[in-house]
Design an enzyme around this catalytic site. Structure first.
Site, PDB file in Angstrom:
ATOM      1  N   GLU A 124     -13.636   1.303  13.280  1.00  0.00           N
ATOM      2  CA  GLU A 124     -12.474   0.386  12.966  1.00  0.00           C
ATOM      3  C   GLU A 124     -11.420   0.546  14.037  1.00  0.00           C
ATOM      4  OE1 GLU A 124     -13.238  -1.786  10.722  1.00  0.00           O
ATOM      5  OE2 GLU A 124     -14.224  -0.175   9.588  1.00  0.00           O
ATOM      6  N   HIS A 125     -10.856  -0.647  14.177  1.00  0.00           N
ATOM      7  CA  HIS A 125      -9.681  -0.966  15.287  1.00  0.00           C
ATOM      8  C   HIS A 125     -10.209  -0.195  16.548  1.00  0.00           C
ATOM      9  CE1 HIS A 125      -6.244  -2.085  12.489  1.00  0.00           C
ATOM     10  NE2 HIS A 125      -7.309  -1.591  11.507  1.00  0.00           N
ATOM     11  N   ASP A 133     -12.244  -2.525  18.495  1.00  0.00           N
ATOM     12  CA  ASP A 133     -12.514  -3.924  19.165  1.00  0.00           C
ATOM     13  C   ASP A 133     -11.490  -4.145  20.019  1.00  0.00           C
ATOM     14  OD1 ASP A 133     -10.694  -4.600  17.122  1.00  0.00           O
ATOM     15  OD2 ASP A 133     -11.733  -6.298  16.420  1.00  0.00           O
ATOM     16  N   SER A 139     -16.834 -27.842  -0.779  1.00  0.00           N
ATOM     17  CA  SER A 139     -17.179 -26.575  -0.931  1.00  0.00           C
ATOM     18  C   SER A 139     -17.024 -26.252  -2.542  1.00  0.00           C
ATOM     19  CB  SER A 139     -16.310 -25.475  -0.377  1.00  0.00           C
ATOM     20  OG  SER A 139     -16.557 -24.290  -0.671  1.00  0.00           O
ATOM     21  N   GLY A 184     -11.696 -12.962   0.761  1.00  0.00           N
ATOM     22  CA  GLY A 184     -10.717 -12.333   0.950  1.00  0.00           C
ATOM     23  C   GLY A 184     -10.814 -10.823   0.450  1.00  0.00           C
ATOM     24  N   SER A 185     -12.167 -10.296   0.505  1.00  0.00           N
ATOM     25  CA  SER A 185     -12.531  -8.832   0.101  1.00  0.00           C
ATOM     26  C   SER A 185     -12.585  -8.187   1.435  1.00  0.00           C
ATOM     27  CB  SER A 185     -13.819  -8.666  -0.800  1.00  0.00           C
ATOM     28  OG  SER A 185     -13.669  -9.383  -1.784  1.00  0.00           O
ATOM     29  N   ASP A 245     -16.404 -10.049  13.535  1.00  0.00           N
ATOM     30  CA  ASP A 245     -17.151 -10.730  12.228  1.00  0.00           C
ATOM     31  C   ASP A 245     -18.403 -11.653  12.621  1.00  0.00           C
ATOM     32  OD1 ASP A 245     -15.039  -9.312  11.089  1.00  0.00           O
ATOM     33  OD2 ASP A 245     -13.817 -10.857  10.578  1.00  0.00           O
ATOM     34  N   TYR A 284      -0.689  -4.168  11.656  1.00  0.00           N
ATOM     35  CA  TYR A 284      -1.892  -4.206  12.717  1.00  0.00           C
ATOM     36  C   TYR A 284      -1.125  -4.521  13.995  1.00  0.00           C
ATOM     37  CZ  TYR A 284      -5.194  -5.357   9.117  1.00  0.00           C
ATOM     38  OH  TYR A 284      -5.916  -5.433   7.757  1.00  0.00           O
TER      39      TYR A 284
HETATM   40  P1  ADP Z   1     -12.316 -12.744   4.447  1.00  0.00           P
HETATM   41  O1  ADP Z   1     -13.064 -13.255   5.825  1.00  0.00           O
HETATM   42  O2  ADP Z   1     -12.136 -11.375   4.380  1.00  0.00           O
HETATM   43  O3  ADP Z   1     -13.008 -13.269   3.101  1.00  0.00           O
HETATM   44  P2  ADP Z   1     -10.211 -14.460   5.165  1.00  0.00           P
HETATM   45  O4  ADP Z   1      -8.764 -14.450   4.782  1.00  0.00           O
HETATM   46  O5  ADP Z   1     -10.371 -13.977   6.560  1.00  0.00           O
HETATM   47  O6  ADP Z   1     -10.851 -13.206   4.133  1.00  0.00           O
HETATM   48  O7  ADP Z   1     -10.733 -15.873   4.923  1.00  0.00           O
HETATM   49  C1  ADP Z   1     -10.842 -16.446   3.567  1.00  0.00           C
HETATM   50  C2  ADP Z   1     -10.486 -17.767   3.702  1.00  0.00           C
HETATM   51  O8  ADP Z   1     -11.715 -18.309   4.324  1.00  0.00           O
HETATM   52  C3  ADP Z   1     -10.373 -18.356   2.243  1.00  0.00           C
HETATM   53  O9  ADP Z   1      -9.097 -18.402   1.924  1.00  0.00           O
HETATM   54  C4  ADP Z   1     -10.822 -19.826   2.481  1.00  0.00           C
HETATM   55  O10 ADP Z   1      -9.584 -20.587   3.078  1.00  0.00           O
HETATM   56  C5  ADP Z   1     -11.893 -19.660   3.419  1.00  0.00           C
HETATM   57  N1  ADP Z   1     -13.309 -19.599   2.919  1.00  0.00           N
HETATM   58  C6  ADP Z   1     -14.071 -18.703   3.163  1.00  0.00           C
HETATM   59  N2  ADP Z   1     -15.261 -18.997   2.614  1.00  0.00           N
HETATM   60  C7  ADP Z   1     -15.169 -20.282   1.937  1.00  0.00           C
HETATM   61  C8  ADP Z   1     -16.076 -21.135   1.462  1.00  0.00           C
HETATM   62  N3  ADP Z   1     -17.153 -20.881   0.957  1.00  0.00           N
HETATM   63  N4  ADP Z   1     -15.437 -22.403   0.844  1.00  0.00           N
HETATM   64  C9  ADP Z   1     -14.232 -22.659   1.385  1.00  0.00           C
HETATM   65  N5  ADP Z   1     -13.398 -22.045   1.969  1.00  0.00           N
HETATM   66  C10 ADP Z   1     -13.867 -20.748   2.364  1.00  0.00           C
HETATM   67 MG    MG Z   2     -11.882 -13.297   7.538  1.00  0.00          MG
END
Ligand code: ADP
Ligand code: MG
Length: 359
Positions: A15-16, A18, A49, A102-103, A152, A204
């Site tokens: 972690e961290h 990269d 979507s 967002g997880s 990622d 960060y």
């Molecule tokens: P993580 O990559 O950890 O899930 P991020 O903030 O980097 O969180 O990315 C999440 C964002 O990516 C969402 O808020 C949305 O804008 C976009 N996103 C991801 N998957 C989808 C999907 N299947 N449909 C629409 N938007 C998506």
């Molecule tokens: Mg992301």
């Protein structure tokens, strides 16, 4: 019509590291984002979507600033592909996904890699997977405006069943590493804390600046260049906070390689201990965990996990644990009980494994 999908990912360890030219070891998750693309002879791409209310129509000559929200991830891929001189067909695209958003499981890279794969398949462009990862990263950095590394996308693109991906960020090299704990009677549990990291860009940036200052004081371009000298080299870093941050990076790189060695021996007890040591380093030296995440990690080990660590950038997100298969229910229950007793929301617990990459 073209169907293409790409998985979310979880980083096993590293972690961290990269942005310090170090090592990381992610797996692709069974959760995926799928794209169905119907090309047409038009100069726009219309995307919808199952995670969004409205479709987005993107001109193929789009540029940063034009599209915002979730459509920016798709527009960013179009823009980055064209920036590399690659053809992008128009048409309609429908997206469905079971990657949690967002997880910290990288729904964003899953989306980019799935869209990119569908567009490249339709145009017939041959793009090697390292280059695909860079295109996805450029979409996210320069179109969406999120400063993220390459981990990622590499994890989503290079993942394989029962295999982790060892990434060496010094030369952007990837190596497959067998990872099948289930075959040894060990489960990989994923705890989604539900805690979301908001407004942590400053944290960060500060961590990164600490690492850069430490490297500069040691007269090298990145901490990787002093890796072979051991942590004693950090006696040469005058600021004690910078030295601790750098100690996390050096010891974490070591743990990634030790973890790979433990996997080769199918020694999941040793692998678990490295998880726990990694968590302690992120908690004490890098200071990116939270009380909530510490409690999930600690209570899972107390209930019999071989080891546990926060995964991802920090300040929220998920914890992973290696758990003897017969203890998975016990550990899950014990963590839920401890977390709820402390007044936090109940974590989501699932058993995951290394799944296939984009295709
Ligand atoms: P993580 O990559 O950890 O899930 P991020 O903030 O980097 O969180 O990315 C999440 C964002 O990516 C969402 O808020 C949305 O804008 C976009 N996103 C991801 N998957 C989808 C999907 N299947 N449909 C629409 N938007 C998506
Ligand atoms: Mg992301």
């Amino acid at each position: 019509m073209i169907a293409y999908s790409a998985p979310g990912r979880v980083n096993l360890i590293g972690e961290h590291t990269d942005y310090n030219d170090g090592f990381a070891l992610p797996i692709a998750l069974p959760q995926r984002t799928s794209v169905v693309f119907t090309p047409a002879d038009i100069d726009t791409l219309t995307v919808l979507s199952d995670r969004a209310d409205e479709s987005v129509r993107i001109p193929l000559d789009t540029a940063p600033g034009q599209i915002s929200g979730w459509g920016a991830y798709v527009a960013g891929v179009i823009w980055a592909l064209r920036g590399n001189g690659l053809p992008v067909p128009g048409g309609t695209m429908s997206i469905s996904s079971d990657v949690p958003i967002g997880s910290g499981l990288s729904s964003s890279a899953a989306l980019e890699c799935a869209v990119l794969g569908a567009l490249a398949s339709a145009s017939g462009a041959q793009i090697d997977r390292i280059e695909q990862a860079r295109i996805g990263q450029r979409a996210e950095n320069d179109y969406v405006g999120a400063a993220t590394g390459l981990l990622d996308q590499l994890a989503s693109l290079f993942g394989e069943v029962s295999t982790a991906t060892l990434i060496d960020f010094r030369d952007t090299a990837v190596h497959p590493v067998a990872f099948d704990p289930d075959a040894s009677g060990v489960a990989l549990l994923l705890f989604d804390s539900g805690q979301r990291h908001g407004h942590v860009d400053g944290e960060y940036a500060e961590r990164r600046a600490s690492c850069e200052r430490a490297a500069a004081e040691l007269g090298v371009a990145s901490l990787r260049e002093v890796q072979h000298l051991g942590v004693e080299v950090l006696d040469g870093v005058s600021d004690p906070v910078d030295a601790r941050r750098a100690r996390h990076v050096l010891t974490e790189n070591e743990r990634v390689l030790d973890f790979v060695a433990a996997l080769a021996e199918l020694d999941f007890a040793a692998a678990g201990k490295l998880f726990t040591a990694s968590h302690a380093s992120m908690r004490d030296d890098f200071e990116i965990t939270t009380g909530h995440l510490d409690l999930i990690a600690d209570s899972s080990v107390a209930a019999g996990a071989l080891g546990a660590r926060m995964t991802g950038g920090g300040f929220g997100g998920c914890v992973i644990a290696l758990v003897p298969a017969e203890l998975t229910l016990k550990v899950g229950d014990a963590v839920r009980a401890a977390v709820v007793a402390a007044g936090y929301g109940e974590p989501e617990v699932s058993r995951v494994f290394a799944a296939a990459g984009a295709g």
